[in-house]
Design a protein around this motif. Structure first.
Motif, PDB file in Angstrom:
ATOM      1  N   ASN A  11       0.811  -1.207   0.000  1.00  0.00           N
ATOM      2  CA  ASN A  11       0.000   0.000   0.000  1.00  0.00           C
ATOM      3  C   ASN A  11       0.851   1.266   0.000  1.00  0.00           C
ATOM      4  O   ASN A  11       0.434   2.305  -0.501  1.00  0.00           O
ATOM      5  CB  ASN A  11      -0.914  -0.016   1.241  1.00  0.00           C
ATOM      6  CG  ASN A  11      -2.015   1.019   1.163  1.00  0.00           C
ATOM      7  OD1 ASN A  11      -2.608   1.209   0.114  1.00  0.00           O
ATOM      8  ND2 ASN A  11      -2.276   1.685   2.263  1.00  0.00           N
ATOM      9  N   SER A 251     -15.387   2.786  -0.386  1.00  0.00           N
ATOM     10  CA  SER A 251     -14.837   4.047  -0.899  1.00  0.00           C
ATOM     11  C   SER A 251     -15.856   4.815  -1.724  1.00  0.00           C
ATOM     12  O   SER A 251     -16.902   4.301  -2.121  1.00  0.00           O
ATOM     13  CB  SER A 251     -13.600   3.774  -1.751  1.00  0.00           C
ATOM     14  OG  SER A 251     -13.944   3.004  -2.887  1.00  0.00           O
ATOM     15  N   LEU A 392       0.456   9.471  -4.317  1.00  0.00           N
ATOM     16  CA  LEU A 392       0.899   8.886  -3.039  1.00  0.00           C
ATOM     17  C   LEU A 392       1.238   9.999  -2.049  1.00  0.00           C
ATOM     18  O   LEU A 392       1.917  10.967  -2.396  1.00  0.00           O
ATOM     19  CB  LEU A 392       2.144   8.033  -3.261  1.00  0.00           C
ATOM     20  CG  LEU A 392       1.950   6.570  -3.666  1.00  0.00           C
ATOM     21  CD1 LEU A 392       3.277   5.974  -4.125  1.00  0.00           C
ATOM     22  CD2 LEU A 392       1.376   5.758  -2.522  1.00  0.00           C
ATOM     23  N   GLU A 395      -2.903  12.154   0.857  1.00  0.00           N
ATOM     24  CA  GLU A 395      -4.130  11.893   1.614  1.00  0.00           C
ATOM     25  C   GLU A 395      -4.200  12.819   2.831  1.00  0.00           C
ATOM     26  O   GLU A 395      -3.179  13.199   3.386  1.00  0.00           O
ATOM     27  CB  GLU A 395      -4.160  10.436   2.088  1.00  0.00           C
ATOM     28  CG  GLU A 395      -4.050   9.394   0.974  1.00  0.00           C
ATOM     29  CD  GLU A 395      -2.611   9.016   0.598  1.00  0.00           C
ATOM     30  OE1 GLU A 395      -1.669   9.659   1.112  1.00  0.00           O
ATOM     31  OE2 GLU A 395      -2.451   8.099  -0.216  1.00  0.00           O
ATOM     32  N   SER A 406      -8.664  12.414  -0.519  1.00  0.00           N
ATOM     33  CA  SER A 406      -7.761  13.042  -1.487  1.00  0.00           C
ATOM     34  C   SER A 406      -8.591  13.966  -2.356  1.00  0.00           C
ATOM     35  O   SER A 406      -9.817  13.837  -2.418  1.00  0.00           O
ATOM     36  CB  SER A 406      -7.097  12.010  -2.396  1.00  0.00           C
ATOM     37  OG  SER A 406      -6.167  11.244  -1.710  1.00  0.00           O
ATOM     38  N   GLN A 413      -5.815   6.706  -4.857  1.00  0.00           N
ATOM     39  CA  GLN A 413      -5.881   6.429  -3.426  1.00  0.00           C
ATOM     40  C   GLN A 413      -6.855   5.287  -3.115  1.00  0.00           C
ATOM     41  O   GLN A 413      -6.534   4.357  -2.390  1.00  0.00           O
ATOM     42  CB  GLN A 413      -6.346   7.686  -2.671  1.00  0.00           C
ATOM     43  CG  GLN A 413      -6.800   7.376  -1.246  1.00  0.00           C
ATOM     44  CD  GLN A 413      -7.619   8.489  -0.635  1.00  0.00           C
ATOM     45  OE1 GLN A 413      -7.061   9.509  -0.278  1.00  0.00           O
ATOM     46  NE2 GLN A 413      -8.928   8.300  -0.526  1.00  0.00           N
ATOM     47  N   ASN A 414      -8.057   5.368  -3.671  1.00  0.00           N
ATOM     48  CA  ASN A 414      -9.070   4.373  -3.316  1.00  0.00           C
ATOM     49  C   ASN A 414      -8.671   2.978  -3.772  1.00  0.00           C
ATOM     50  O   ASN A 414      -8.973   1.989  -3.114  1.00  0.00           O
ATOM     51  CB  ASN A 414     -10.430   4.750  -3.922  1.00  0.00           C
ATOM     52  CG  ASN A 414     -11.047   5.945  -3.234  1.00  0.00           C
ATOM     53  OD1 ASN A 414     -10.468   6.492  -2.295  1.00  0.00           O
ATOM     54  ND2 ASN A 414     -12.215   6.360  -3.706  1.00  0.00           N
ATOM     55  N   ARG A 416      -5.638   1.903  -3.902  1.00  0.00           N
ATOM     56  CA  ARG A 416      -4.657   1.401  -2.927  1.00  0.00           C
ATOM     57  C   ARG A 416      -5.352   0.859  -1.690  1.00  0.00           C
ATOM     58  O   ARG A 416      -4.984  -0.192  -1.170  1.00  0.00           O
ATOM     59  CB  ARG A 416      -3.680   2.518  -2.522  1.00  0.00           C
ATOM     60  CG  ARG A 416      -2.715   2.900  -3.611  1.00  0.00           C
ATOM     61  CD  ARG A 416      -1.581   3.763  -3.079  1.00  0.00           C
ATOM     62  NE  ARG A 416      -1.960   5.118  -2.731  1.00  0.00           N
ATOM     63  CZ  ARG A 416      -2.115   6.125  -3.607  1.00  0.00           C
ATOM     64  NH1 ARG A 416      -1.944   5.902  -4.904  1.00  0.00           N
ATOM     65  NH2 ARG A 416      -2.433   7.337  -3.204  1.00  0.00           N
ATOM     66  N   TYR A 417      -6.371   1.571  -1.213  1.00  0.00           N
ATOM     67  CA  TYR A 417      -7.071   1.095  -0.018  1.00  0.00           C
ATOM     68  C   TYR A 417      -7.928  -0.136  -0.313  1.00  0.00           C
ATOM     69  O   TYR A 417      -8.159  -0.963   0.564  1.00  0.00           O
ATOM     70  CB  TYR A 417      -7.894   2.222   0.615  1.00  0.00           C
ATOM     71  CG  TYR A 417      -7.034   3.082   1.519  1.00  0.00           C
ATOM     72  CD1 TYR A 417      -6.639   2.617   2.769  1.00  0.00           C
ATOM     73  CD2 TYR A 417      -6.579   4.330   1.104  1.00  0.00           C
ATOM     74  CE1 TYR A 417      -5.839   3.380   3.593  1.00  0.00           C
ATOM     75  CE2 TYR A 417      -5.769   5.104   1.919  1.00  0.00           C
ATOM     76  CZ  TYR A 417      -5.404   4.625   3.174  1.00  0.00           C
ATOM     77  OH  TYR A 417      -4.600   5.371   3.983  1.00  0.00           O
TER      78      TYR A 417
END
Lengths: 450, 177
Positions: A11, A251, A392, A395, A406, A413-414, A416-417
């Motif tokens: 992540n 998300s 990266l 956030e 973000s 971002q989403n 990655r989560y």
């Protein structure tokens, strides 16, 4: 023990191993630890309003029957006869007093009880304990504002806790209007040679692809300019659009203009006048931020692992895995019950024209996802990683909006989560080992698996 | 020598053959993506409709297609033109290289209607679509058409289609049936 997933997702750098889109043993572990443990969408309450109404669907690769009971509660069962394992229901949906297996004629009531067995006296000598051979229930079934979910794991958190802070966003659609929502239309089913995670990561946060992958349809079908898409991340303006992730895998990405959800209607006047007629009432229900900035905007919402809904474009979708390289996508139109029939028809037609089987947007995506899947058959190819590393470290926490935030629709971002949650679920033998986080601080404190 | 057969065509042989030739021509235009010529074969009030199929038990009362049922196509001329405009942008990456396609028309039946100058034409179209590498997709669709004489030519005014697949077997339908 299972497959060690600690090196498959990172992540912090946004890296994923391609093996997660290809390997059979990883896929099997997903069935156990994701589809066997998470709350999975079964049906909308509007699809089975009356006692005896049923809907046939899947939880992972397990086929289930969702049935409205006499007392209006909802039960779900594995769609398999307890005698020799045949299906007990082959229809997509309908209304039935009982479900009779086509093999030997065992018949089950809507509450799953084994009701009658042919030749019970002559061949079983009345010694069959029918109470032990009811349909196998899905142990947890619960609803959140019309959406029925099921869970195979008795140790799972409640649906309410599972949805967590995502409910603040879900309510922008599910609770904007007093009567709530309904799913309309037959189920639109399309089979893709695609790993199920690829469409989820796409719609959970990928505003990046829209301008390019959908360039053709964007050229001819946009009736409004979605500023937050054209801005990209070069001029960060948090009032324009946001991404919210890190809510236990759930998300949202959203424009914040309150109308752009209808930007892909050739004539958005009907839905936009509906929005503005109801705006004040929605603000009084949901408050200024959600009523003014979210309601009506271009929004993508994802409930981990495989449910996505886009208010505005008004589609509601679930992805059923059918092996590491195959999935079936089911799409409906979701509308507010209060909408006029004319508006419902307009919305349904637009869902079908944009994201249906011949949908002008959807027909751009399938082949991209398919190749993102199939290329990993190559042994050399498969050993190269893929990345979601855009933005990266950008956030932050927002005073009002839950989750890790973000700026902009264009970001990763989403994604990655999403993959972080995938990794956390895949690493955990049971729910006690699954971290719980709904904000940047909590997400950082629980660290991830890196 | 001619023998009288105990079956009578609903239309005369000339009419039948005219529609057969017309459907073959239409299939050729669709194979070759000659969409402007295809549009010219449609009336201005064309309705091009393909509902989404579902599997219900035969005795199920709810099985009739209802107004608010999902569709694969529910297009009038404006929407068909929009789809064709999308293809014409050359920005539809999944159609480059071209996916070779063949429309085979069969099971043609022609019936007169109560309206002068209109015919009801039934047919089945089998689409074979050659996709990337060795991938081929085959789809079969039953069509129920109304063709009408307009501006001294026969034009398609209505096409109701049955898509005979419970699950759509291709990742896009960037073509017409």
């Amino acid at each position: 023990m299972g497959v060690d997933v600690s090196k498959l997702v990172d992540n912090k750098t946004g890296r994923q191993s391609r093996s997660i889109f290809h390997e059979q043993d990883i896929y099997e572990q997903e069935q156990e630890r994701i589809f066997g443990k998470c709350w999975l969408f079964l049906a909308h309450e509007s699809q089975i309003p009356d006692p005896g109404d049923y809907f046939r669907t899947f939880m992972g690769e397990d086929e289930v029957l969702v049935i409205r009971q006499k007392d209006q509660s909802i039960k779900a069962f594995l769609n398999t006869c307890t005698h020799r394992g045949n299906r007990v229901c082959k229809a997509d949906k309908g209304n039935a007093k009982h479900f009779t297996c086509s093999y030997h004629g065992w018949s089950f009531a809507a509450d799953g009880a084994l009701q009658s067995v042919p030749l019970e006296e002559d061949a079983y000598y009345n010694e069959l304990d029918k109470s032990k051979f009811g349909l196998h229930p899905v142990c947890n079934v619960d609803s959140y504002k019309g959406l029925i979910f099921g869970n195979f794991d008795p140790e799972a958190p409640t649906l309410n806790d599972y949805l967590g802070d995502m409910k603040w966003y879900l309510d922008v659609w599910l609770d904007a209007m007093p009567e709530g929502t309904e799913l309309i239309g037959t189920t639109q089913k399309v089979e893709y040679p695609v790993n199920w995670k690829l469409p989820v990561e796409n719609a959970c946060g990928d505003g990046y692809h829209i301008g390019w992958a959908h360039a053709g349809v964007m050229t001819v079908a946009s009736s409004m300019n979605i500023e937050s898409l054209s801005l990209g991340n070069t001029e960060v303006d948090s009032s324009t659009a946001m991404a919210g992730g890190g809510m236990n895998g759930h998300s949202i990405i959203s424009s914040l203009d309150g109308q752009s959800g209808y930007a892909f209607y050739p004539d958005p006047s009907l839905p936009v006048s509906y929005l503005e007629e109801n705006r004040e009432a929605v603000i009084s229900r949901l408050g200024e931020t959600r009523g003014k900035q979210f309601w009506g905007s271009q929004i993508n919402m994802t409930v981990f692992p495989n449910v996505q809904m886009l208010p505005g474009l008004n589609w509601f979708r679930v992805y059923h895995p059918k092996g590491p390289g195959k999935m079936e996508m089911w799409t409906w139109a979701m509308v507010d019950k209060e909408m006029s029939d004319e508006l419902k028809q307009t919305v349904l037609d637009n869902v079908c024209r944009t994201f249906g089987a011949a949908g002008m947007f959807d027909n751009d995506d399938g082949e991209n996802f398919a190749a993102c899947t199939s290329q990993n058959r190559g042994l050399q190819t498969r050993q190269k990683d893929v990345y979601t590393n855009m933005g990266l470290g950008k956030e932050y926490s927002h005073p009002e909006m839950p989750g890790v935030i973000s700026d902009g629709l264009v970001g990763e971002q989403n994604q990655r989560y999403f993959y972080r949650r995938w990794q956390e679920m895949m690493a955990a033998k049971d729910w006690s080992a699954v971290p719980n986080y709904n904000s940047l601080e909590e997400a950082n404190a629980t660290g991830g698996q890196n | 020598m001619s023998q009288s057969l105990p079956f009578k065509n609903a239309v005369d042989a000339d009419t039948y053959q005219t529609f057969q030739t017309l459907l073959y021509k239409e299939a050729r235009l669709l194979d070759h993506e000659e969409y402007d010529q295809w549009l010219a074969m449609l009336t201005d009030d064309i309705h091009y409709y393909m509902p989404v199929p579902a599997r219900y038990l035969r005795e199920e009362k709810k099985q009739a297609i209802k107004p608010l049922d999902a569709n694969i196509f529910n297009d009038y001329k404006k929407q068909l033109e929009l789809r064709i405009a999308r293809f014409a942008t050359n920005l539809v990456w999944s159609e480059n290289p071209q996916n070779l396609i063949n429309h085979s028309v069969s099971n043609i039946e022609v019936f007169p209607t109560d309206v002068e100058g209109e015919w009801n034409v039934l047919s089945v179209v089998t689409v074979l679509r050659s996709r990337l590498d060795g991938v081929e997709k085959r789809m079969v669709v039953s069509r129920n058409d109304i063709w009408r004489i307009e501006d001294n030519s026969l034009k398609l005014a209505k096409r109701n289609m049955l898509f005979n697949h419970a699950v759509v077997p291709d990742s896009n339908l960037n073509f017409f049936f």
